[in-house]
Design a protein around this motif. Structure first.
Motif, short mmCIF file in Angstrom:
data_model
loop_
_atom_site.label_atom_id
_atom_site.label_comp_id
_atom_site.label_asym_id
_atom_site.label_seq_id
_atom_site.Cartn_x
_atom_site.Cartn_y
_atom_site.Cartn_z
N SER A 3 74.94 63.51 101.91
CA SER A 3 76.07 62.97 101.91
C SER A 3 77.00 64.38 101.73
CB SER A 3 76.89 62.56 100.51
OG SER A 3 77.08 63.55 99.12
N ARG A 4 78.11 64.64 102.23
CA ARG A 4 79.17 65.82 102.20
C ARG A 4 78.89 66.78 100.77
NH1 ARG A 4 80.77 66.68 107.78
NH2 ARG A 4 82.55 68.64 107.22
N CYS A 5 79.32 65.42 99.85
CA CYS A 5 79.36 65.88 98.71
C CYS A 5 78.50 66.88 98.06
CB CYS A 5 80.63 64.69 97.82
SG CYS A 5 81.93 64.41 98.17
N THR A 6 77.18 65.93 97.81
CA THR A 6 75.57 66.31 97.23
C THR A 6 75.21 67.70 98.34
OG1 THR A 6 74.75 64.92 99.12
CG2 THR A 6 75.91 64.71 96.78
N PHE A 7 75.71 67.89 99.51
CA PHE A 7 75.32 69.01 100.32
C PHE A 7 75.99 70.42 99.43
CE2 PHE A 7 76.10 72.29 103.48
CZ PHE A 7 74.84 72.41 103.98
N LEU A 8 77.24 69.98 99.36
CA LEU A 8 78.18 70.57 98.80
C LEU A 8 77.45 71.44 97.10
CD1 LEU A 8 81.59 70.52 100.76
CD2 LEU A 8 80.04 72.12 101.19
N SER A 9 77.53 70.33 96.66
CA SER A 9 77.79 70.71 95.40
C SER A 9 76.23 71.21 94.51
CB SER A 9 77.38 69.01 94.47
OG SER A 9 79.06 68.35 94.81
N LYS A 10 75.01 71.12 95.77
CA LYS A 10 73.41 71.85 95.53
C LYS A 10 73.82 73.35 95.92
CE LYS A 10 70.89 68.19 97.04
NZ LYS A 10 69.83 67.75 98.42
N ARG A 11 75.43 73.29 96.33
CA ARG A 11 75.23 75.26 96.34
C ARG A 11 76.80 75.70 96.10
NH1 ARG A 11 72.64 72.42 100.21
NH2 ARG A 11 71.55 73.19 101.27
N SER A 12 77.26 74.96 94.67
CA SER A 12 78.05 75.17 93.82
C SER A 12 79.80 75.36 94.84
CB SER A 12 77.49 76.68 92.92
OG SER A 12 76.26 76.41 92.37
N HIS B 152 80.90 72.47 95.41
CA HIS B 152 82.04 71.08 96.04
C HIS B 152 83.47 71.26 94.96
CE1 HIS B 152 82.50 66.96 94.80
NE2 HIS B 152 82.61 67.18 95.70
N GLN B 153 84.49 71.16 96.01
CA GLN B 153 85.82 71.12 95.53
C GLN B 153 86.19 72.01 94.63
OE1 GLN B 153 88.60 68.71 95.01
NE2 GLN B 153 86.93 67.57 97.12
N ARG B 154 85.80 73.22 95.55
CA ARG B 154 85.98 74.61 95.23
C ARG B 154 86.87 75.31 96.18
NH1 ARG B 154 81.57 78.34 92.49
NH2 ARG B 154 83.50 79.97 92.01
N GLY B 155 87.98 76.49 95.76
CA GLY B 155 88.93 77.07 97.17
C GLY B 155 88.97 76.65 98.93
N ILE B 156 88.44 77.09 99.54
CA ILE B 156 88.93 76.36 100.90
C ILE B 156 88.16 75.78 100.27
CG2 ILE B 156 89.31 78.69 101.53
CD1 ILE B 156 86.99 79.75 102.22
N TRP B 157 86.80 75.10 100.36
CA TRP B 157 85.88 74.06 100.71
C TRP B 157 86.36 73.07 100.00
CZ3 TRP B 157 81.64 75.95 103.47
CH2 TRP B 157 81.29 76.96 103.77
N SER B 158 87.52 72.64 99.39
CA SER B 158 87.92 71.98 98.73
C SER B 158 88.08 70.76 99.50
CB SER B 158 89.02 72.08 97.84
OG SER B 158 90.53 72.60 98.82
N LEU C 257 70.35 82.89 108.05
CA LEU C 257 70.39 81.23 108.28
C LEU C 257 70.62 80.38 106.99
CD1 LEU C 257 69.09 81.16 111.14
CD2 LEU C 257 70.89 81.16 111.07
N ASP C 258 70.76 80.60 106.01
CA ASP C 258 70.42 79.96 104.16
C ASP C 258 72.26 79.41 104.48
OD1 ASP C 258 68.18 79.36 104.50
OD2 ASP C 258 67.46 81.12 102.83
N SER C 259 73.17 80.44 104.43
CA SER C 259 74.53 80.13 104.72
C SER C 259 75.40 78.88 105.43
CB SER C 259 74.94 81.57 104.88
OG SER C 259 76.81 81.70 105.26
N PRO C 260 75.86 78.46 104.90
CA PRO C 260 76.64 77.34 104.96
C PRO C 260 78.33 77.80 106.28
CG PRO C 260 77.27 77.66 102.60
CD PRO C 260 76.13 78.39 102.72
N VAL C 261 78.21 79.07 105.67
CA VAL C 261 79.95 79.42 105.93
C VAL C 261 80.08 78.66 107.43
CG1 VAL C 261 80.28 81.65 104.87
CG2 VAL C 261 78.68 81.38 107.02
#
Length: 370
Positions: free
Chosen positions: A79-88, A90-96, A151-155
């Protein structure tokens, strides 16, 4: 995913797990609902079948996380939530607001000054590029190489906003150059939503369009009343990284000679147009993920845009949505598209969850224009 025949008279009897054998893009709760819906689906089935054949192309990205962000999400193994959580992030700043659990918690009244990637410098473009662009960028790989990002970057999940503007400008370069473009490019940006939390990422236009100042008017009903209507922000630098000793922490080291100015205006474009025209005439109008076919309120805006003879680029989440929108645009203007439907190489590289069709969907996936 909902049954494609939902709301046609009889209740659905269960989950929509019975997919059309021909196109595979729609699903039903039962055989009876599939039969009752055929009179509608027959008109789109062949078209959806063709779109499904291109699914692999839509799901292709150069990133190390591509399968995780595309196929695994589409198959509901991720899920999008788990994807973001693995990269610390999730729900942080501009990623919220990049996941379903964040949408309801997103506060559009938050300050526009959220300006941190929450990632190390090796993964983000937080300072000027090492070299200027020698050619136009045509894909994410070229952009990441130019900006020296792993290419690991999610930006790219956030940078698809400014990169889509950059690409839209390139596609309409000849039309824009007919107008008087000296040092300033004016853009009218219609229907912003989660972008209101992510305004800082538009600072990347400083690197992408270094020879110009850029003024963007964000116009849409999602802009909060009073608190942000009329708000103006000036960007002279990029979103900062998490490294304490990075040069991005020193404004004098990262301040660009150009500026990106952003103004927020609440309301529909056709209602705020007179206010906009007091200051500037647009060189480009862009409406990301517009949903033209889904919202009748677009028609008055489309008629207005058509009269301006200004390049206007729309995007949508999948080819079918783009097709339906294109039909609406052609009907409203009486003209063919000036910019045919095409895949956006800078679409967001993470699949949208819970879509109406089994066709892969991505934010800013397809572009088209009048």
């Amino acid at each position: 995913m909902e049954c494609a025949a939902k709301g046609r008279g009889t209740r659905c009897v269960g989950p929509a797990i019975r997919r059309c054998a021909r196109c595979g893009a729609v699903a039903y709760c039962s055989l009876s609902h599939q039969i009752s819906h055929w009179s509608d689906h027959e008109q789109e089935c062949e078209r959806l079948e063709e779109q499904m054949r291109d699914a692999d192309i839509l799901n292709t990205f150069p990133f190390t996380f591509s399968e995780e962000a595309t196929l695994q999400i589409l198959k509901e193994k991720e899920s999008r939530c788990t994807f973001l959580s693995k990269r610390s992030i999730h729900q942080r700043g501009i990623w919220s607001c990049e996941c379903s659990c964040g949408v309801s918690n997103t506060n559009h009244n938050c300050p526009a000054s959220i300006n941190c990637w929450n990632l190390p410098s090796t993964l983000v473009p937080c300072s000027d590029p090492i070299s200027s662009l020698s050619k136009q960028l045509s894909c994410w790989k070229e952009y990441y190489d130019w900006r020296s990002i792993s290419l690991d970057s999610p930006v790219a999940l956030l940078l698809h906003w400014p990169l889509t503007i950059y690409y839209a400008l390139q596609l309409n370069d000849s039309r824009i150059r007919r107008r008087d473009v000296s040092k300033l490019i004016n853009i009218h940006y219609l229907g912003p939503d989660k972008e209101l939390i992510q305004l800082a990422v538009f600072g990347e236009l400083l690197a992408l369009i270094p020879d110009y100042d850029v003024h963007i008017d964000f116009v849409g009903p999602a802009i909060p009343d009073c608190s942000r209507d009329g708000e103006t922000t000036h960007l002279h630098s990029y979103v900062r990284c998490d490294d304490r000793d990075c040069e991005c922490k020193d404004p004098s080291e990262t301040s660009s000679g150009s500026v990106v100015t952003m103004r927020l205006l609440k309301g529909f474009y056709h209602d705020r147009f007179k206010d906009l025209m007091k200051d500037s005439f647009p060189h480009l109008i862009i409406a990301p993920n517009a949903g033209v076919a889904a919202y009748p309120s677009w028609m008055e805006t489309v008629e207005l845009i058509h009269g301006l003879n200004t390049p206007a680029v729309f995007t949508d989440f999948c080819e079918e949505a783009a097709h339906l929108a294109a039909c609406c645009l052609s009907s409203a203007t009486g003209c063919k598209l000036a910019l045919p439907i095409q895949l956006n190489p800078f679409r967001q590289p993470m699949a949208v969850e819970d879509t109406a069709l089994h066709v892969p969907c991505y934010s800013n996936c397809f572009l088209f224009g009048i």
